[in-house]
Write an enzyme that holds these catalytic residues in place. Structure first.
Site, PDB file in Angstrom:
ATOM      1  N   ASP A   1     -11.667  -0.035   4.037  1.00 34.53           N
ATOM      2  CA  ASP A   1     -11.055   0.523   2.968  1.00 34.53           C
ATOM      3  C   ASP A   1     -11.442   0.976   1.730  1.00 34.53           C
ATOM      4  O   ASP A   1     -12.082   0.744   0.588  1.00 34.53           O
ATOM      5  CB  ASP A   1      -9.378   0.125   2.757  1.00 34.53           C
TER       6      ASP A   1
ATOM      7  N   LYS B   1     -11.156   3.080  -4.582  1.00 39.05           N
ATOM      8  CA  LYS B   1     -11.591   1.923  -5.169  1.00 39.05           C
ATOM      9  C   LYS B   1     -12.199   3.095  -5.814  1.00 39.05           C
ATOM     10  O   LYS B   1     -13.756   2.798  -5.514  1.00 39.05           O
ATOM     11  CB  LYS B   1     -11.703   1.433  -4.723  1.00 39.05           C
TER      12      LYS B   1
ATOM     13  N   ARG C   1       0.102  -0.514   4.559  1.00 37.62           N
ATOM     14  CA  ARG C   1       1.237  -1.418   4.915  1.00 37.62           C
ATOM     15  C   ARG C   1       1.724   0.780   6.047  1.00 37.62           C
ATOM     16  O   ARG C   1       3.079   0.354   6.635  1.00 37.62           O
ATOM     17  CB  ARG C   1       2.747  -0.308   3.881  1.00 37.62           C
TER      18      ARG C   1
END
Length: 456
Positions: free
Chosen positions: A228, A235, A309
């Site tokens: 990710d 990030k 999600r």
């Protein structure tokens, strides 16, 4: 490393605790008392001393409670003792501590070809009924650790698929993989999150089905984000460093599926792993995009780093279509859960109080604790969007683990008992039997609950 005690020659391990140590010591010969005194041994938890006699030797291990051996109380001894065969003194059964003994042997040395593994420390037990189940649990935990510890370059969606195929073939499960056009039309949010990855790491939904149609259907879902980057909401480097572990939910789900199939639990298993890399390229999904889910609900992307999600939502929708008796998902979903509960306690959500109570009870019994957080309906408003049915990442920053769980709940039928574990899947520092790195957190609690719920 764990064998039936049939009277073999073995080195004795004496189990003591700090409260009973003095009385135990008084009953020992003077030479033993002198040796232990020289080692400054006090019976403290996780301590070890050696008694060397003229023609033999034995060990003394300090535990928290000698009358109630817990999972990890022998792990330190298993790490320190030399290769050999051991038996607990005075007919004491290792009980749950046999698992910690086994897992103390774990080492991730795939990238250290010159590593010299230490020889096995074999523990004998007269509790024959526990041996097989303990070995299976150790294998399941090892599977989670190995998958999570493997770098994303070697554990992409295709490698996750290969791992699922291996387990399916071993236990006569049926593997189905959906990708490409069929993924785009059938599971559009899984496709959107993973489309920016290269061809080798193309997104896919991995499914394994196993068991008799006469048994209750149990769906197990694992978040399989193999790496990710955060997507276009990238990030920082510090946040990206350990993102190989973002498929930890998939590792838990696959390990639980293996336990179910190995043990022939009387259920019909449906395993689902949405496997993607949240990468960055010209076709990456963007903040502000509107995605249409498999369920038909539209989702405004407020943050591309809230991608887990999204992929889980499509997988949950697919799982719910079978009207299962139970739905369980594992996911390394939110930093908010870690802020609230730290690394060891998976945040646990359930739409059924009896289910929640059962798994929390199992967590205590198995020394694999969980902590329940609320599906507080009052926070549903945080998921509202002005231009879509849902917003994937509320701006407030409040109750991050709960709002993520509330988002997932939109894709589960209210009639389906559902359990969601927001687990860390990682140990930031070592403990006896639990080295730094990938870790199974919540796996054994859920497995124990399933065995109680669906007895053989």
């Amino acid at each position: 490393m764990l064998e039936a005690d049939r009277g073999q020659t073995a080195i004795t391990i004496h189990i003591v605790d700090s409260t009973g140590y003095e009385n135990w010591l008084l009953a020992q010969p003077e030479n033993v008392r002198i040796v232990l005194s020289a080692q400054r041994f006090t019976g403290a938890s996780d301590s070890l001393a050696v008694i060397s006699l003229s023609d033999s030797w034995s060990a003394v291990v300090g535990v928290k409670d000698a009358a109630d051996l817990k999972t990890w109380c022998l792990a330190r001894a298993a790490e320190l003792l030399p290769e050999g065969t051991y038996r607990l003194a005075e007919g004491v059964s290792p009980g749950p501590a046999a698992l910690g003994w086994l897992l103390a042997h774990y080492a991730f040395d795939r990238y250290k070809p010159d590593a010299k593994p230490t020889g096995p420390r074999i523990l004998l037990t007269a509790d024959l009924a526990r041996i097989e189940s303990t070995i299976r649990e150790a294998e399941a935990v090892t599977l989670v650790r190995d998958l999570v510890n493997t770098p994303a370059a070697d554990m992409g969606p295709s490698e996750l698929e290969a791992e699922a195929e291996k387990v399916a073939k071993t236990y006569n499960g049926v593997l189905t993989v959906t990708k490409g056009h069929n993924l785009e039309t059938g599971y559009p949010m899984i496709h959107a999150v993973g489309i920016a990855a290269d061809k080798k790491n193309a997104p896919r939904l991995i499914e394994v089905e196993w068991g008799s149609t006469t048994h209750p259907l149990v769906a197990i879902i694992g978040k399989g984000v193999v790496f990710d980057s955060g997507g276009l909401d990238i990030k920082p480097s510090s946040g990206m460093r350990n993102m190989k572990k973002d498929m930890g939910g998939a590792a838990h789900a696959l390990a639980l599926a293996q336990l179910i199939m190995q043990s022939r639990l009387p259920v019909r298993l449906h395993l689902l792993i949405p496997a993607v890399e949240n990468a960055i390229s010209g076709n990456a999904f963007r903040p502000g995009d509107i995605l249409t889910s498999r369920k038909g609900l539209t989702v405004e992307v407020a943050n591309t780093d809230a991608e887990g999600r999204l992929v889980l939502a499509d997988a949950l929708t697919k799982a719910a279509e079978g009207d299962p008796a139970l739905i369980i998902d594992f996911a390394t979903l939110t930093g908010a859960a870690r802020v609230a509960l730290g690394p060891d306690l998976p945040a646990t959500f359930a739409n059924d109080d009896a289910l929640a109570d059962a798994v929390l009870k199992s967590g205590v019994a198995e020394d694999d604790p969980l902590w329940r957080l609320p599906l507080h309906a009052g926070y549903d408003d945080m998921l509202k969007s002005e231009i879509a049915d849902l917003n994937n990442s509320p701006d407030s920053g409040f109750a991050g683990a709960t709002t993520a769980a509330l988002f997932l709940q939109k894709f589960v039928a209210p009639t389906n008992p559902w359990l969601h574990l927001d687990t860390f899947a990682w140990r930031p520092s070592s403990k006896p039997g639990r080295p730094k790195g990938g870790e199974a957190l919540g796996l054994r609690a859920v497995w124990a609950m399933l065995q109680d719920r669906f007895p053989r």
